[in-house]
Design a protein around this motif. Sequence first.
Motif, PDB file in Angstrom:
ATOM      1  N   ASN A  71      12.046 -77.237 -20.046  1.00 20.57           N
ATOM      2  CA  ASN A  71      12.771 -76.748 -21.219  1.00 20.57           C
ATOM      3  C   ASN A  71      12.205 -75.384 -21.591  1.00 20.57           C
ATOM      4  OD1 ASN A  71      12.681 -76.590 -24.477  1.00 20.57           O
ATOM      5  ND2 ASN A  71      14.609 -77.458 -23.755  1.00 20.57           N
ATOM      6  N   TYR A  72      13.054 -74.354 -21.554  1.00 20.49           N
ATOM      7  CA  TYR A  72      12.554 -72.991 -21.715  1.00 20.49           C
ATOM      8  C   TYR A  72      12.074 -72.698 -23.134  1.00 20.49           C
ATOM      9  CZ  TYR A  72      13.910 -71.724 -17.029  1.00 20.49           C
ATOM     10  OH  TYR A  72      13.986 -71.661 -15.659  1.00 20.49           O
ATOM     11  N   ILE A  73      12.642 -73.367 -24.114  1.00 16.35           N
ATOM     12  CA  ILE A  73      12.218 -73.130 -25.499  1.00 16.35           C
ATOM     13  C   ILE A  73      10.813 -73.691 -25.712  1.00 16.35           C
ATOM     14  CG2 ILE A  73      12.718 -73.709 -27.903  1.00 16.35           C
ATOM     15  CD1 ILE A  73      15.721 -73.543 -27.060  1.00 16.35           C
ATOM     16  N   LEU A  74      10.573 -74.913 -25.236  1.00 13.08           N
ATOM     17  CA  LEU A  74       9.215 -75.447 -25.296  1.00 13.08           C
ATOM     18  C   LEU A  74       8.283 -74.645 -24.397  1.00 13.08           C
ATOM     19  CD1 LEU A  74       9.449 -79.346 -25.318  1.00 13.08           C
ATOM     20  CD2 LEU A  74       8.794 -77.820 -27.169  1.00 13.08           C
ATOM     21  N   GLY A  75       8.818 -74.199 -23.247  1.00  9.18           N
ATOM     22  CA  GLY A  75       8.006 -73.408 -22.320  1.00  9.18           C
ATOM     23  C   GLY A  75       7.506 -72.119 -22.938  1.00  9.18           C
ATOM     24  N   THR A  76       8.315 -71.514 -23.807  1.00  9.39           N
ATOM     25  CA  THR A  76       7.885 -70.305 -24.510  1.00  9.39           C
ATOM     26  C   THR A  76       6.770 -70.638 -25.502  1.00  9.39           C
ATOM     27  OG1 THR A  76      10.066 -69.296 -24.290  1.00  9.39           O
ATOM     28  CG2 THR A  76       8.652 -68.448 -26.034  1.00  9.39           C
ATOM     29  N   LYS A  77       6.915 -71.781 -26.164  1.00  9.21           N
ATOM     30  CA  LYS A  77       5.917 -72.162 -27.172  1.00  9.21           C
ATOM     31  C   LYS A  77       4.573 -72.533 -26.545  1.00  9.21           C
ATOM     32  CE  LYS A  77       9.251 -73.700 -30.659  1.00  9.21           C
ATOM     33  NZ  LYS A  77       9.758 -74.837 -31.458  1.00  9.21           N
ATOM     34  N   ASN A  78       4.629 -73.190 -25.373  1.00 10.42           N
ATOM     35  CA  ASN A  78       3.347 -73.599 -24.777  1.00 10.42           C
ATOM     36  C   ASN A  78       2.881 -72.630 -23.684  1.00 10.42           C
ATOM     37  OD1 ASN A  78       4.702 -74.356 -22.346  1.00 10.42           O
ATOM     38  ND2 ASN A  78       5.072 -76.422 -23.136  1.00 10.42           N
ATOM     39  N   ASN A  79       3.550 -71.447 -23.614  1.00  8.36           N
ATOM     40  CA  ASN A  79       3.167 -70.408 -22.636  1.00  8.36           C
ATOM     41  C   ASN A  79       3.094 -70.973 -21.219  1.00  8.36           C
ATOM     42  OD1 ASN A  79       2.836 -68.233 -24.527  1.00  8.36           O
ATOM     43  ND2 ASN A  79       0.947 -69.226 -25.209  1.00  8.36           N
ATOM     44  N   PHE A  80       4.198 -71.596 -20.814  1.00 13.75           N
ATOM     45  CA  PHE A  80       4.257 -72.218 -19.492  1.00 13.75           C
ATOM     46  C   PHE A  80       3.811 -71.238 -18.414  1.00 13.75           C
ATOM     47  CE2 PHE A  80       6.547 -73.210 -15.545  1.00 13.75           C
ATOM     48  CZ  PHE A  80       6.145 -74.520 -15.347  1.00 13.75           C
ATOM     49  N   ASP A  81       2.887 -71.681 -17.585  1.00 14.75           N
ATOM     50  CA  ASP A  81       2.279 -70.855 -16.540  1.00 14.75           C
ATOM     51  C   ASP A  81       2.728 -71.388 -15.182  1.00 14.75           C
ATOM     52  OD1 ASP A  81       0.666 -69.558 -14.710  1.00 14.75           O
ATOM     53  OD2 ASP A  81      -1.142 -69.686 -15.947  1.00 14.75           O
ATOM     54  N   ALA A  82       3.686 -70.690 -14.547  1.00 17.10           N
ATOM     55  CA  ALA A  82       4.235 -71.153 -13.271  1.00 17.10           C
ATOM     56  C   ALA A  82       3.173 -71.210 -12.183  1.00 17.10           C
ATOM     57  CB  ALA A  82       5.389 -70.244 -12.843  1.00 17.10           C
ATOM     58  N   GLU A  83       2.220 -70.273 -12.228  1.00 19.03           N
ATOM     59  CA  GLU A  83       1.170 -70.251 -11.213  1.00 19.03           C
ATOM     60  C   GLU A  83       0.262 -71.477 -11.343  1.00 19.03           C
ATOM     61  OE1 GLU A  83      -2.505 -67.357  -9.728  1.00 19.03           O
ATOM     62  OE2 GLU A  83      -0.994 -66.586 -11.128  1.00 19.03           O
ATOM     63  N   ARG A  84      -0.097 -71.804 -12.563  1.00 25.22           N
ATOM     64  CA  ARG A  84      -0.926 -73.004 -12.789  1.00 25.22           C
ATOM     65  C   ARG A  84      -0.165 -74.258 -12.382  1.00 25.22           C
ATOM     66  NH1 ARG A  84      -3.297 -75.037 -18.683  1.00 25.22           N
ATOM     67  NH2 ARG A  84      -4.272 -76.955 -17.930  1.00 25.22           N
ATOM     68  N   PHE A  85       1.115 -74.296 -12.719  1.00 25.50           N
ATOM     69  CA  PHE A  85       1.964 -75.421 -12.364  1.00 25.50           C
ATOM     70  C   PHE A  85       2.011 -75.590 -10.844  1.00 25.50           C
ATOM     71  CE2 PHE A  85       6.098 -77.532 -11.763  1.00 25.50           C
ATOM     72  CZ  PHE A  85       6.005 -78.560 -12.691  1.00 25.50           C
ATOM     73  N   SER A  86       2.158 -74.461 -10.129  1.00 24.31           N
ATOM     74  CA  SER A  86       2.224 -74.486  -8.669  1.00 24.31           C
ATOM     75  C   SER A  86       0.954 -75.046  -8.060  1.00 24.31           C
ATOM     76  CB  SER A  86       2.471 -73.072  -8.122  1.00 24.31           C
ATOM     77  OG  SER A  86       3.698 -72.566  -8.575  1.00 24.31           O
ATOM     78  N   LYS A  87      -0.194 -74.628  -8.588  1.00 19.85           N
ATOM     79  CA  LYS A  87      -1.474 -75.103  -8.062  1.00 19.85           C
ATOM     80  C   LYS A  87      -1.606 -76.615  -8.225  1.00 19.85           C
ATOM     81  CE  LYS A  87      -4.109 -70.813  -8.719  1.00 19.85           C
ATOM     82  NZ  LYS A  87      -5.198 -70.149  -9.484  1.00 19.85           N
ATOM     83  N   ILE A  88      -1.152 -77.127  -9.362  1.00 20.35           N
ATOM     84  CA  ILE A  88      -1.229 -78.574  -9.601  1.00 20.35           C
ATOM     85  C   ILE A  88      -0.322 -79.312  -8.622  1.00 20.35           C
ATOM     86  CG2 ILE A  88      -0.653 -80.406 -11.246  1.00 20.35           C
ATOM     87  CD1 ILE A  88      -1.587 -78.476 -13.456  1.00 20.35           C
ATOM     88  N   ILE A  89       0.895 -78.811  -8.418  1.00 20.78           N
ATOM     89  CA  ILE A  89       1.830 -79.448  -7.499  1.00 20.78           C
ATOM     90  C   ILE A  89       1.244 -79.499  -6.090  1.00 20.78           C
ATOM     91  CG2 ILE A  89       4.049 -79.164  -6.332  1.00 20.78           C
ATOM     92  CD1 ILE A  89       5.214 -78.204  -8.946  1.00 20.78           C
ATOM     93  N   LYS A  90       0.649 -78.390  -5.657  1.00 17.03           N
ATOM     94  CA  LYS A  90       0.055 -78.345  -4.313  1.00 17.03           C
ATOM     95  C   LYS A  90      -1.106 -79.321  -4.193  1.00 17.03           C
ATOM     96  CE  LYS A  90       1.278 -73.586  -3.096  1.00 17.03           C
ATOM     97  NZ  LYS A  90       0.749 -72.217  -2.818  1.00 17.03           N
ATOM     98  N   SER A  91      -1.875 -79.462  -5.255  1.00 18.42           N
ATOM     99  CA  SER A  91      -3.080 -80.300  -5.182  1.00 18.42           C
ATOM    100  C   SER A  91      -2.760 -81.788  -5.131  1.00 18.42           C
ATOM    101  CB  SER A  91      -3.992 -80.010  -6.377  1.00 18.42           C
ATOM    102  OG  SER A  91      -3.422 -80.493  -7.587  1.00 18.42           O
ATOM    103  N   ILE A  92      -1.634 -82.205  -5.711  1.00 15.94           N
ATOM    104  CA  ILE A  92      -1.339 -83.643  -5.759  1.00 15.94           C
ATOM    105  C   ILE A  92      -0.638 -84.137  -4.497  1.00 15.94           C
ATOM    106  CG2 ILE A  92      -1.296 -83.645  -8.272  1.00 15.94           C
ATOM    107  CD1 ILE A  92       1.707 -83.734  -8.219  1.00 15.94           C
ATOM    108  N   ASN A  93      -0.005 -83.232  -3.743  1.00 13.66           N
ATOM    109  CA  ASN A  93       0.514 -83.561  -2.406  1.00 13.66           C
ATOM    110  C   ASN A  93       1.562 -84.672  -2.412  1.00 13.66           C
ATOM    111  OD1 ASN A  93       0.641 -83.036   0.355  1.00 13.66           O
ATOM    112  ND2 ASN A  93      -0.766 -84.718   0.823  1.00 13.66           N
TER     113      ASN A  93
END
Length: 336
Positions: free
Chosen positions: A126-148
């Motif tokens: 949700n982009y509105i919540l994403g703006t409020k919580n400063n969604f970090d796509a790079e951090r998100f990507s690292k987590i996705i890669k780590s959980i496999n």
Amino acid sequence: MATILDVSKLAGVNASTVSRVLNGSARISESTRTRVLQAVETLNYRPNIVAKSLKEGTTNCIGIVIPKYIPMMSMVASLLEEIQSAAEAHNKLLFIAYYDHTKDSPYKAIERLNNHQCEGIVYWHNYILGTKNNFDAERFSKIIKSINIPVVTFDISIPENNNLAVLFDHRKTTHKITQYLCQAGYKNIAFISARLTTKIAQWRLDGYISGLKENNVDFNPLLLIESDLDIEDGYHACQELISREINFTALCCFNDKIAIGAAKAIRELIPQKEIKIFGFGNDPILDFITPSISSIKTPMKESINEVIDLLFHNINDKNKKNTALLKTFVGDLVIR
């Protein structure tokens, strides 16, 4: 509580035969199948899912991360209904995690589901919540890669996630509204936007402006106003718009709630004018609003089915070669 050994003794077969019957194996005689199923019913036997999961090396669970955001609840309910049905069809349990406006919320939600050993996860951005919580796509990507495990994103594309994503094209959809209005003869088209600090608002504004440009209509910044997202917000934003004394004959609104509030302001302040109003979301309540409000019907069922198909395809991919897919949907006009 009855065990598989109890069933095997009552049916007069070994435990492996009981297991094959319950798993739907075709290599079992009909008489044996009947005896086993009668024993299961007599003993009210229920398979031990935990034990089965340990044996098979799978938890038979999938997860979904959804926004804790009230204006989205009708769409969230649609998504949950569809994915719950799909989970049941695939004999999977569904775990749900919410995220909110706080900084670490989206990442912790993903990690919670991974800690429950889900086989795959759907993440609805949700982009509105994403703006409020400063969604970090790079951090998100690292987590996705780590959980496999497969993570399919809904309404956001993460290239580092092999584009396992289903998107709604906000820009093209708003362009579609503006083009319809221009071609219907409306030239002074106002726009009540969400706060332009959010990506989704920027995309919809781009669609509005490009639609005007394509139809040789100049963009007038006085016909643009930002608003928060509720009915009262739309009411006050439209009051401000009307107070500018810029003649407008059509009005685009970021969502249906804003459009409902705007309709009330128009009804009170300029009842003599016929203003064509467009919302976004096609809430069923619009059938009962005066003046009438057209809207955009988002293809929720189709897009959710794509999310589900993509998730289970990648869960079942034994070679772990996630299918790259970026599926995009555009909304349909509902004219009232």
